[in-house]
Write a protein that holds these residues in place. Structure first.
Motif, mmCIF file in Angstrom:
data_model
loop_
_atom_site.group_PDB
_atom_site.id
_atom_site.type_symbol
_atom_site.label_atom_id
_atom_site.label_comp_id
_atom_site.label_asym_id
_atom_site.label_seq_id
_atom_site.Cartn_x
_atom_site.Cartn_y
_atom_site.Cartn_z
ATOM 1 N N VAL A 63 50.400 44.404 34.126
ATOM 2 C CA VAL A 63 49.009 44.634 34.517
ATOM 3 C C VAL A 63 48.254 43.317 34.371
ATOM 4 N N VAL A 64 47.598 42.906 35.448
ATOM 5 C CA VAL A 64 46.815 41.676 35.452
ATOM 6 C C VAL A 64 45.341 42.038 35.621
ATOM 7 N N GLU A 65 44.506 41.444 34.781
ATOM 8 C CA GLU A 65 43.056 41.592 34.885
ATOM 9 C C GLU A 65 42.448 40.204 34.996
ATOM 10 N N LEU A 66 41.412 40.075 35.818
ATOM 11 C CA LEU A 66 40.805 38.766 36.014
ATOM 12 C C LEU A 66 39.337 38.924 36.324
ATOM 13 N N GLU A 67 38.557 37.869 36.016
ATOM 14 C CA GLU A 67 37.123 37.932 36.238
ATOM 15 C C GLU A 67 36.558 36.534 36.418
ATOM 16 N N ILE A 68 35.431 36.469 37.096
ATOM 17 C CA ILE A 68 34.624 35.263 37.196
ATOM 18 C C ILE A 68 33.201 35.657 36.832
ATOM 19 N N SER A 69 32.546 34.831 36.036
ATOM 20 C CA SER A 69 31.209 35.176 35.550
ATOM 21 C C SER A 69 30.266 35.472 36.713
ATOM 22 N N GLY A 70 29.632 36.644 36.650
ATOM 23 C CA GLY A 70 28.673 37.063 37.651
ATOM 24 C C GLY A 70 29.261 37.650 38.916
ATOM 25 N N LEU A 71 30.603 37.559 39.079
ATOM 26 C CA LEU A 71 31.234 38.013 40.319
ATOM 27 C C LEU A 71 32.093 39.258 40.138
ATOM 28 N N GLY A 72 32.214 39.750 38.902
ATOM 29 C CA GLY A 72 32.954 40.981 38.681
ATOM 30 C C GLY A 72 34.358 40.777 38.173
ATOM 31 N N ARG A 73 35.061 41.885 38.059
ATOM 32 C CA ARG A 73 36.369 41.918 37.403
ATOM 33 C C ARG A 73 37.350 42.718 38.258
ATOM 34 N N GLN A 74 38.609 42.269 38.267
ATOM 35 C CA GLN A 74 39.692 42.956 38.968
ATOM 36 C C GLN A 74 40.729 43.462 37.969
ATOM 37 N N ARG A 75 41.533 44.433 38.437
ATOM 38 C CA ARG A 75 42.676 44.922 37.646
ATOM 39 C C ARG A 75 43.749 45.412 38.607
ATOM 40 N N GLN A 76 44.955 44.873 38.459
ATOM 41 C CA GLN A 76 46.058 45.312 39.311
ATOM 42 C C GLN A 76 47.301 45.623 38.484
ATOM 43 N N GLU A 77 47.963 46.721 38.843
ATOM 44 C CA GLU A 77 49.301 46.996 38.326
ATOM 45 C C GLU A 77 50.318 46.509 39.363
ATOM 46 N N PHE A 78 51.365 45.858 38.863
ATOM 47 C CA PHE A 78 52.387 45.319 39.755
ATOM 48 C C PHE A 78 53.554 46.299 39.853
ATOM 49 N N LYS A 79 54.035 46.493 41.070
ATOM 50 C CA LYS A 79 55.174 47.362 41.329
ATOM 51 C C LYS A 79 56.135 46.652 42.273
ATOM 52 N N ASP A 80 57.379 47.111 42.313
ATOM 53 C CA ASP A 80 58.361 46.522 43.214
ATOM 54 C C ASP A 80 58.080 46.926 44.653
ATOM 55 N N ALA A 81 58.247 45.961 45.552
ATOM 56 C CA ALA A 81 58.062 46.239 46.975
ATOM 57 C C ALA A 81 59.155 47.144 47.500
ATOM 58 N N LEU A 104 41.747 35.186 33.132
ATOM 59 C CA LEU A 104 42.796 36.097 33.596
ATOM 60 C C LEU A 104 43.655 36.507 32.408
ATOM 61 N N TRP A 105 43.990 37.804 32.364
ATOM 62 C CA TRP A 105 44.825 38.360 31.309
ATOM 63 C C TRP A 105 46.072 39.004 31.927
ATOM 64 N N VAL A 106 47.208 38.895 31.273
ATOM 65 C CA VAL A 106 48.421 39.611 31.664
ATOM 66 C C VAL A 106 48.800 40.528 30.508
ATOM 67 N N GLY A 144 42.195 45.517 47.998
ATOM 68 C CA GLY A 144 41.072 45.716 47.104
ATOM 69 C C GLY A 144 41.355 45.192 45.710
ATOM 70 N N PRO A 145 40.321 45.057 44.889
ATOM 71 C CA PRO A 145 40.450 44.454 43.563
ATOM 72 C C PRO A 145 41.233 45.290 42.562
ATOM 73 N N TYR A 146 41.401 46.586 42.840
ATOM 74 C CA TYR A 146 42.134 47.454 41.920
ATOM 75 C C TYR A 146 43.376 48.060 42.565
ATOM 76 N N ASP A 147 43.715 47.575 43.751
ATOM 77 C CA ASP A 147 44.889 48.091 44.445
ATOM 78 C C ASP A 147 46.176 47.568 43.805
ATOM 79 N N THR A 148 47.273 48.278 44.050
ATOM 80 C CA THR A 148 48.586 47.854 43.571
ATOM 81 C C THR A 148 49.001 46.553 44.255
ATOM 82 N N VAL A 149 49.634 45.657 43.487
ATOM 83 C CA VAL A 149 50.219 44.444 44.048
ATOM 84 C C VAL A 149 51.741 44.574 43.973
ATOM 85 N N LEU A 150 52.401 44.193 45.053
ATOM 86 C CA LEU A 150 53.845 44.371 45.172
ATOM 87 C C LEU A 150 54.592 43.078 44.862
#
Length: 285
Positions: free
Chosen positions: A267-285, A205-207, A110-116
């Motif tokens: 923390v990475v946030e990203l968006e495309i005009s009209g398509l919404g915005r994501q946000r993920q926190e990165f953690k170690d696998a 995209l923002w970091v 999902g767009p707000y789920d943790t990324v490993l």
């Protein structure tokens, strides 16, 4: 329409975000948001009619997880080096034909789920991308116009990549592209009629709050319709397949040394005009 899927991972239910940004339950109208739905004009018309008639129940969004907006994805076809500015920043010649690789469907979260961050990784990188979702079976298409006619909709994709695995470990790019959680998708699948021209979309995209990518799909070397046409000459595209269409300039790989690759806690946030915005926190696998 803005279609999405909400609920715990593996048990998402279909929903719609209406024109007033109210979340509506679709589970009484359709079973899921997937290729079968996107290929069924009658089912899509039922959703539109129910939404216009005010028949869809409101969902309480408080604490509700937003999952990937598409279930039962068949395949994810990815296009590399597809932006003029990204090719320049990495010192690469623009390709004469699209560069094609794959991501497994099980990389999607999902767009707000943790990324490993993978074990042993030193070069995990970010890439905001326009995802194209196929709505009609496409094989041996003749034109870019035909390609666009086979698109059901669009979504934000984060093509997370491990550059050492991708470029320094031999073989194909796939080792650096298929680590778990490496393809956040969503929050919405926006139908093609609402998006309009896919070559007029801004991507950012923002970091950790710092803007890293600020591009436009007008910079694509191979535009969306041509990408769909081209890929259909080599494989059959089915409803529910996804094409990630490349990333603009601003990735860590293209930055001066020391390159600011991602680490746990970022923390990475990203968006495309009209398509919404994501946000993920990165953690170690």
């Amino acid at each position: 329409m803005k279609l999405l899927r909400v609920g715990t991972a593996g048990a998402e239910r279909p929903a719609l975000l209406d024109a007033d940004e109210t979340l509506r339950d679709l589970s009484g109208v359709v079973d899921d948001i997937d290729g079968a739905l996107l290929a069924d004009d009658t089912a899509l018309d039922r959703i539109r009619a129910a939404a216009e008639a005010g028949e869809l129940p409101v969902l309480d969004a408080t604490g509700l997880r937003i999952g990937p907006p598409l279930g039962r994805i068949g395949k994810i076809v990815c296009i590399g080096l597809n932006y003029h500015d990204h090719a320049r920043e990495t010192g690469s010649e623009p390709p004469a034909e699209p560069v094609v690789f794959f991501k497994a469907a099980d990389t999607v979260v999902g767009p707000y789920d943790t990324v490993l961050v993978p074990r042993g990784s030193a070069k995990t990188d970010w890439e905001v991308e326009l995802a194209v979702v196929i709505g009609r079976t496409a094989r041996y298409l003749e034109s870019a116009e035909d390609g666009l006619a086979h698109v059901a909709g669009y979504a934000v994709a984060h093509d997370v990549s491990e550059r050492e695995f991708q470029l320094e470990r031999g073989g194909t790019w796939d080792k650096g592209k298929n680590c778990e959680t490496f393809n956040p998708l969503g929050p919405w699948l926006v139908t093609a009629d609402e998006v309009g021209d896919p070559q007029e979309l801004s991507l950012r995209l923002w970091v950790n709050g710092e803007l890293k990518q600020d591009g436009t799909t007008a910079e694509q070397i191979f535009p969306v319709g041509e990408v769909v046409r081209y890929v259909s000459r080599f494989m059959t595209l089915y409803p529910g397949d996804v094409i990630n269409t490349g990333t603009p300039a601003g990735v860590a790989l293209g930055a001066p040394e020391p390159k600011p690759f991602l680490r746990a806690g970022d923390v990475v946030e990203l968006e495309i005009s009209g398509l919404g915005r994501q946000r993920q926190e990165f953690k170690d696998a």
